[in-house]
Design an enzyme around this catalytic site. Structure first.
Site, mmCIF file in Angstrom:
data_model
loop_
_atom_site.group_PDB
_atom_site.id
_atom_site.type_symbol
_atom_site.label_atom_id
_atom_site.label_comp_id
_atom_site.label_asym_id
_atom_site.label_seq_id
_atom_site.Cartn_x
_atom_site.Cartn_y
_atom_site.Cartn_z
ATOM 1 N N GLY A 40 -13.589 7.731 7.075
ATOM 2 C CA GLY A 40 -13.675 8.850 6.140
ATOM 3 C C GLY A 40 -12.314 9.398 5.769
ATOM 4 N N ALA A 41 -12.295 10.626 5.211
ATOM 5 C CA ALA A 41 -11.071 11.243 4.682
ATOM 6 C C ALA A 41 -10.412 10.247 3.722
ATOM 7 C CB ALA A 41 -10.112 11.652 5.794
ATOM 8 N N LEU A 42 -11.209 9.759 2.796
ATOM 9 C CA LEU A 42 -10.806 8.612 1.978
ATOM 10 C C LEU A 42 -9.672 8.956 1.019
ATOM 11 C CD1 LEU A 42 -14.365 7.249 1.089
ATOM 12 C CD2 LEU A 42 -12.918 6.701 3.064
ATOM 13 N N HIS A 43 -8.681 8.085 0.988
ATOM 14 C CA HIS A 43 -7.589 8.216 0.023
ATOM 15 C C HIS A 43 -7.590 6.973 -0.861
ATOM 16 C CE1 HIS A 43 -5.549 5.438 2.661
ATOM 17 N NE2 HIS A 43 -5.616 6.298 3.662
ATOM 18 N N HIS A 46 -8.247 3.517 0.727
ATOM 19 C CA HIS A 46 -9.651 3.178 0.991
ATOM 20 C C HIS A 46 -10.378 2.836 -0.305
ATOM 21 C CE1 HIS A 46 -8.845 6.161 4.364
ATOM 22 N NE2 HIS A 46 -9.283 5.123 5.035
ATOM 23 N N GLN A 70 -11.741 4.651 19.855
ATOM 24 C CA GLN A 70 -10.387 4.200 19.526
ATOM 25 C C GLN A 70 -9.343 5.313 19.647
ATOM 26 O OE1 GLN A 70 -11.756 2.994 15.431
ATOM 27 N NE2 GLN A 70 -9.696 3.601 14.835
ATOM 28 N N LYS A 158 -1.998 -2.391 5.403
ATOM 29 C CA LYS A 158 -1.199 -1.293 5.956
ATOM 30 C C LYS A 158 -1.257 -1.301 7.497
ATOM 31 C CE LYS A 158 -0.253 3.254 6.799
ATOM 32 N NZ LYS A 158 -0.959 3.345 8.057
ATOM 33 N N GLN A 162 -4.031 -4.301 13.187
ATOM 34 C CA GLN A 162 -5.490 -4.163 13.215
ATOM 35 C C GLN A 162 -6.149 -5.305 12.446
ATOM 36 O OE1 GLN A 162 -7.897 -0.409 12.707
ATOM 37 N NE2 GLN A 162 -7.999 -1.079 10.599
ATOM 38 N N SER A 194 -1.885 7.006 3.854
ATOM 39 C CA SER A 194 -2.481 7.109 5.188
ATOM 40 C C SER A 194 -3.099 8.489 5.341
ATOM 41 C CB SER A 194 -1.383 6.928 6.245
ATOM 42 O OG SER A 194 -1.844 7.357 7.499
HETATM 43 O O1 PAF Z 1 -8.837 1.567 10.003
HETATM 44 C C1 PAF Z 1 -9.748 2.372 10.306
HETATM 45 O O2 PAF Z 1 -10.037 3.330 9.584
HETATM 46 C C2 PAF Z 1 -10.532 2.174 11.590
HETATM 47 O O3 PAF Z 1 -9.712 1.665 12.601
HETATM 48 C C3 PAF Z 1 -11.790 1.298 11.410
HETATM 49 C C4 PAF Z 1 -11.439 -0.110 11.004
HETATM 50 C C5 PAF Z 1 -12.705 1.930 10.365
HETATM 51 C C6 PAF Z 1 -12.567 1.215 12.732
HETATM 52 O O4 PAF Z 1 -12.970 2.479 13.159
#
Ligand code: PAF
Length: 287
Positions: A40-43, A46, A70, A158, A162, A194
């Site tokens: 969430g908190a989409l920028h 995303h 995480q 970015k 991951q 970010s």
């Molecule tokens: O990159 C993220 O926002 C998170 O690490 C993800 C991949 C959604 C997993 O929670």
């Protein structure tokens, strides 16, 4: 946009039963699904992932789940930005077909005792700086992939490490989906987008684009044949002089994240540097 005309009404699923029914009906009608996992908190970064997923032609599913597994106990999970209404409006505008909003009890049922154990690209760098972080990311992604069963999932370059961790996990667990990496989306001054950028104060925000400038300059020098070690050392000094606390700035093999001394095919320059309390991550290809 194809997705907007195909899916004038975006479905919102809050239970696993609703998600499975919606995925089954979209899959039956369109033959496949794409997926963008988010917290969430989409920028704009995303939104670019979602637009890419939509543009591929199959219905796009996006999840919004702030994954406690995480976050380390020292990291403030409650401070993670949340804006469900804004996120849903943005996803609808991008042509997303289905949004999955699970709760913690669904993702981590009582008595849960299974997580993904990682080595290879999860070691070093963010793996050292945030012990357990990638275990949490990989575990939640494996669960989300199992729930949505997409043909393709989209991740931003970015978070380079991951992306490689997820690609490795999908290959190793023989999961039936493709992981698509999407180039980093940047502000006009080069700062990688970010969710953490909102925590920079105005002075820090003014300094922040220097991270990308320095990475690009190092990448140019290395592509031109410069010896890596002294170039990296003077780049760390330049960042420190600009006000960063550099956690690492390294030349690595792109897929494995193993440090390398000379540039080879797929080499990547990765960096994490702190400005005040904010850790900024960035990376660039060489050449
Ligand atoms: O990159 C993220 O926002 C998170 O690490 C993800 C991949 C959604 C997993 O929670």
């Amino acid at each position: 946009m194809a997705g907007c005309t195909k899916f004038p009404i975006m479905i919102i699923a809050r239970t696993l039963t609703d998600l499975r029914a919606a995925c089954a009906s979209l899959r039956a009608e369109f033959g496949g699904l794409t997926f963008v996992p988010t917290m969430g908190a989409l920028h704009e970064g995303h939104k670019t992932l979602v637009r890419e997923a939509v543009a591929s032609g199959a219905p796009a599913v996006t999840s919004i789940f702030v994954n406690p597994l995480q976050f380390a106990p020292t990291e403030d999970l409650s401070r993670y930005p949340r804006d469900e209404a804004g996120d849903l409006a943005a996803l609808e505008a991008c042509g997303c077909a289905l949004v999955w909003l699970p709760d913690v009890a669904t993702m981590y049922p009582p008595g849960e005792a299974t997580t993904i154990s990682l080595a290879g690209p999860a070691e070093r760098w963010e793996g050292d700086a945030r012990p357990g972080h990638f275990r949490g990311v990989a575990t939640v992604c494996a669960k989300l992939f199992g729930q949505v069963r997409p043909d393709r999932a989209y991740f931003g370059e970015k978070d380079w490490q991951q992306l490689q961790v997820i690609k490795r996990m999908v290959a190793d667990l023989l999961l039936p989906l493709e992981i698509v990496g999407v180039p980093t989306v940047r502000e006009a001054d080069g700062l990688a987008m970010s969710s953490r950028n909102r925590f920079l104060n105005p002075d820090e925000r003014a300094v922040a684009p220097a991270l990308y400038r320095v990475l690009r300059s190092v990448a140019g020098d290395l592509a031109g044949g410069a010896v890596a070690a002294p170039v990296l050392a003077s780049a760390r000094e330049a960042l420190t002089a600009a006000g960063f606390a550099v956690d690492y700035l390294a030349l690595v093999d792109g897929p494995t994240l193993a440090p390398v001394e000379t540039v080879g095919t797929g080499s990547r320059l990765i960096a994490t540097a702190r400005l005040g309390p904010v850790r900024l991550l960035d990376n660039v290809a060489i050449g």
